[in-house]
Design a protein around this motif. Structure first.
Motif, PDB file in Angstrom:
ATOM      1  N   ASP A 139      24.880  13.992   0.755  1.00 20.05           N
ATOM      2  CA  ASP A 139      26.723  13.235   1.298  1.00 20.05           C
ATOM      3  C   ASP A 139      27.954  12.991   0.163  1.00 20.05           C
ATOM      4  O   ASP A 139      28.734  12.784   0.927  1.00 20.05           O
ATOM      5  N   ALA A 140      27.372  12.777  -0.810  1.00 17.65           N
ATOM      6  CA  ALA A 140      28.959  12.496  -1.657  1.00 17.65           C
ATOM      7  C   ALA A 140      27.810  13.204  -3.561  1.00 17.65           C
ATOM      8  O   ALA A 140      26.988  13.090  -3.352  1.00 17.65           O
ATOM      9  N   TYR A 141      28.991  12.580  -4.456  1.00 17.13           N
ATOM     10  CA  TYR A 141      28.444  12.653  -5.534  1.00 17.13           C
ATOM     11  C   TYR A 141      29.479  12.457  -6.706  1.00 17.13           C
ATOM     12  O   TYR A 141      30.721  12.500  -6.557  1.00 17.13           O
ATOM     13  N   PHE A 142      28.658  11.783  -7.881  1.00 18.59           N
ATOM     14  CA  PHE A 142      29.682  11.837  -9.077  1.00 18.59           C
ATOM     15  C   PHE A 142      30.260  13.013  -9.599  1.00 18.59           C
ATOM     16  O   PHE A 142      28.909  13.347 -10.372  1.00 18.59           O
ATOM     17  N   ALA A 143      30.869  12.743 -10.057  1.00 22.26           N
ATOM     18  CA  ALA A 143      31.115  13.419 -11.474  1.00 22.26           C
ATOM     19  C   ALA A 143      33.175  13.882 -11.887  1.00 22.26           C
ATOM     20  O   ALA A 143      33.516  12.759 -11.981  1.00 22.26           O
ATOM     21  N   TRP A 144      33.097  15.134 -12.573  1.00 23.02           N
ATOM     22  CA  TRP A 144      34.199  15.143 -13.349  1.00 23.02           C
ATOM     23  C   TRP A 144      35.151  16.158 -12.815  1.00 23.02           C
ATOM     24  O   TRP A 144      34.659  17.075 -12.335  1.00 23.02           O
ATOM     25  N   GLU A 145      36.830  15.860 -13.451  1.00 23.10           N
ATOM     26  CA  GLU A 145      38.050  16.902 -13.359  1.00 23.10           C
ATOM     27  C   GLU A 145      36.876  17.937 -13.722  1.00 23.10           C
ATOM     28  O   GLU A 145      36.638  18.385 -14.891  1.00 23.10           O
ATOM     29  N   PRO A 146      37.276  20.188 -13.423  1.00 23.99           N
ATOM     30  CA  PRO A 146      37.624  19.986 -12.515  1.00 23.99           C
ATOM     31  C   PRO A 146      36.146  20.744 -10.877  1.00 23.99           C
ATOM     32  O   PRO A 146      36.348  20.739 -10.117  1.00 23.99           O
ATOM     33  N   HIS A 147      35.159  19.994 -11.274  1.00 21.63           N
ATOM     34  CA  HIS A 147      33.982  19.674 -10.370  1.00 21.63           C
ATOM     35  C   HIS A 147      34.407  18.710  -9.013  1.00 21.63           C
ATOM     36  O   HIS A 147      33.785  19.644  -7.783  1.00 21.63           O
ATOM     37  N   ILE A 148      34.773  17.969  -9.222  1.00 23.24           N
ATOM     38  CA  ILE A 148      35.431  17.801  -7.917  1.00 23.24           C
ATOM     39  C   ILE A 148      36.302  18.069  -7.133  1.00 23.24           C
ATOM     40  O   ILE A 148      36.582  18.141  -5.758  1.00 23.24           O
ATOM     41  N   TYR A 149      37.564  18.806  -7.704  1.00 25.57           N
ATOM     42  CA  TYR A 149      38.697  19.952  -7.101  1.00 25.57           C
ATOM     43  C   TYR A 149      38.167  21.005  -6.312  1.00 25.57           C
ATOM     44  O   TYR A 149      38.515  21.560  -5.266  1.00 25.57           O
ATOM     45  N   TYR A 150      37.137  21.541  -7.259  1.00 23.21           N
ATOM     46  CA  TYR A 150      36.558  22.554  -6.880  1.00 23.21           C
ATOM     47  C   TYR A 150      35.791  22.532  -4.849  1.00 23.21           C
ATOM     48  O   TYR A 150      35.924  23.297  -4.570  1.00 23.21           O
ATOM     49  N   ALA A 151      35.035  21.287  -5.422  1.00 29.71           N
ATOM     50  CA  ALA A 151      34.245  20.820  -3.825  1.00 29.71           C
ATOM     51  C   ALA A 151      35.609  20.573  -2.620  1.00 29.71           C
ATOM     52  O   ALA A 151      35.100  20.987  -2.026  1.00 29.71           O
ATOM     53  N   LYS A 152      36.861  19.211  -3.429  1.00 34.56           N
ATOM     54  CA  LYS A 152      38.362  19.721  -2.319  1.00 34.56           C
ATOM     55  C   LYS A 152      38.859  20.390  -2.114  1.00 34.56           C
ATOM     56  O   LYS A 152      38.967  20.946  -0.734  1.00 34.56           O
ATOM     57  N   LYS A 153      38.590  21.604  -2.827  1.00 32.56           N
ATOM     58  CA  LYS A 153      39.268  22.507  -2.129  1.00 32.56           C
ATOM     59  C   LYS A 153      38.363  23.302  -0.998  1.00 32.56           C
ATOM     60  O   LYS A 153      39.305  23.671  -0.389  1.00 32.56           O
ATOM     61  N   GLU A 154      37.130  23.340  -1.338  1.00 34.82           N
ATOM     62  CA  GLU A 154      36.261  23.880  -0.065  1.00 34.82           C
ATOM     63  C   GLU A 154      36.541  23.480   1.147  1.00 34.82           C
ATOM     64  O   GLU A 154      36.644  23.632   2.233  1.00 34.82           O
ATOM     65  N   LEU A 155      36.953  21.796   1.050  1.00 35.61           N
ATOM     66  CA  LEU A 155      35.932  21.061   2.340  1.00 35.61           C
ATOM     67  C   LEU A 155      37.396  20.641   3.199  1.00 35.61           C
ATOM     68  O   LEU A 155      37.404  19.886   4.361  1.00 35.61           O
ATOM     69  N   GLY A 156      38.725  20.271   2.319  1.00 36.74           N
ATOM     70  CA  GLY A 156      39.670  20.038   2.650  1.00 36.74           C
ATOM     71  C   GLY A 156      39.196  18.832   2.926  1.00 36.74           C
ATOM     72  O   GLY A 156      39.178  17.784   2.636  1.00 36.74           O
ATOM     73  N   GLU A 157      39.943  17.988   5.147  1.00 30.81           N
ATOM     74  CA  GLU A 157      39.877  16.741   4.966  1.00 30.81           C
ATOM     75  C   GLU A 157      38.498  16.632   4.834  1.00 30.81           C
ATOM     76  O   GLU A 157      38.728  15.321   5.873  1.00 30.81           O
ATOM     77  N   LYS A 158      38.037  17.171   5.664  1.00 29.14           N
ATOM     78  CA  LYS A 158      36.493  16.437   5.597  1.00 29.14           C
ATOM     79  C   LYS A 158      35.752  15.647   3.953  1.00 29.14           C
ATOM     80  O   LYS A 158      34.809  15.823   4.587  1.00 29.14           O
TER      81      LYS A 158
END
Length: 323
Positions: A177-196
């Motif tokens: 449901d969630a994860y704790f990480a750092w950039e760019p690993h947050i960015y990579y998921a955000k790019k795929e999930l978008g508004e989700k």
């Protein structure tokens, strides 16, 4: 005349080996590198050939996390390594004799990314959810601080230990449901999930440093090599300051980030080669947390003794605030 020429060639034949011996061979090093935006100065020292200019032949090997990169240093497979301070603290607590020769950035990159469509719209909604962390990293430390702030215990969530690239895959698939990480690993998921996806920044819960490290034995035996490394890093710092747009483009390409998406992440980081006065205190605070997590007792290590100031003091005295 013939005898003079003969004698000249005879003399030169003895001198040539001397010239050969005096030709400095580059020092070969392996830099164990994290996939982490705050390591940009270290990346640029290689990309812009600043290591080479200082007589260093530095091979870079990338790791998905600084924690994994640090393992290569501890195993003496690498001579140079960079990582946020938390894995360094863990390594010292576990008895490893490593030293930090400088930090290359101050950052607040640890954060949480969660799925809104899994019922998470505010931090407290993480209760009862399945979350991932990379144990022993700066984001793992941030996770404990985050849970504490929102009155959550570790037993209130289902914690899974994963490597950062695996977290992204698991979140996108919906396995967590969630994860704790750092950039760019947050960015990579955000790019795929978008508004989700929703991201919770660290706020005042985490203030980190990207540290540059060596095994103490290597640093003490090779003080001039340490100075060469520092000089290369200082050149990279100057390049970032004078050419921010080009620097961002180079790092964006390296980390597979769209240049247009770099500004927000880049502006949260202060790129500077230094040993600031707050570093020992940060390490002590994380050390106390590490003791608690590992159920250790006794006195904390002297973290200040694991900071090697000598090279930076000689190359840029004003960058060293630690007494």
């Amino acid at each position: 005349m013939k005898n003079r020429i003969k004698n000249l060639f005879f003399a030169l034949s003895f001198m040539l080996p001397i010239f050969s011996l005096n030709a400095a061979e580059p020092v070969k090093m392996l830099y164990a590198a994290p996939t982490s935006l705050p390591a940009a100065i270290c990346y640029l020292a290689g990309i812009k050939n600043y290591f080479k200019e200082e007589g260093l032949e530095v091979e870079e090997k990338m790791f998905s996390s600084g924690r994994d990169a640090l393992e290569a240093l501890l195993a003496k497979q690498a001579q140079l390594q960079s990582v946020s301070e938390t894995p360094v603290v863990h390594a010292i607590v576990q008895g490893n004799d490593i030293v930090t020769i400088a930090t290359v950035s101050e950052h607040h990159e640890a954060r949480v990314i969660a799925r809104i469509d899994h019922g998470i719209s505010k931090p407290e909604d993480i209760k009862g959810k399945k979350i991932a962390t990379a144990a022993g990293t700066n984001s793992d430390y941030f996770m404990y601080e985050f849970l504490k702030k929102y009155n959550l215990k570790t037993t209130d969530v289902q914690i899974t230990n994963m490597k950062a690239p695996d977290m992204k895959v698991a979140l996108v698939k919906g396995d967590i449901d969630a994860y704790f990480a750092w950039e760019p690993h947050i960015y990579y998921a955000k790019k795929e999930l978008g508004e989700k996806a929703i991201i919770f920044p660290p706020g005042d819960l985490y203030d980190g440093r990207q540290t540059v490290n060596m095994n103490r034995e290597y640093a003490l035996q090779n003080p001039e090599v340490v100075r060469k490394v520092i000089r290369a890093l200082l050149k990279a710092e100057t390049f970032i300051k004078k050419n921010p747009a080009e620097a961002k483009k180079l790092i964006a390409t390296k980390l597979k980030i769209e240049v247009a998406d770099m500004d927000a992440m880049w502006n949260e980081i202060t790129f500077k080669v230094e040993l600031d006065k707050n570093l020992p205190g940060i390490m002590e605070k994380i050390g106390a947390w590490s003791f608690g997590v590992n159920k250790k007792t006794g006195a904390l290590p002297d973290f200040k003794s694991h900071i090697y100031k000598e090279a930076l003091l000689k190359e840029k005295k004003s960058a060293v605030e630690i007494k």
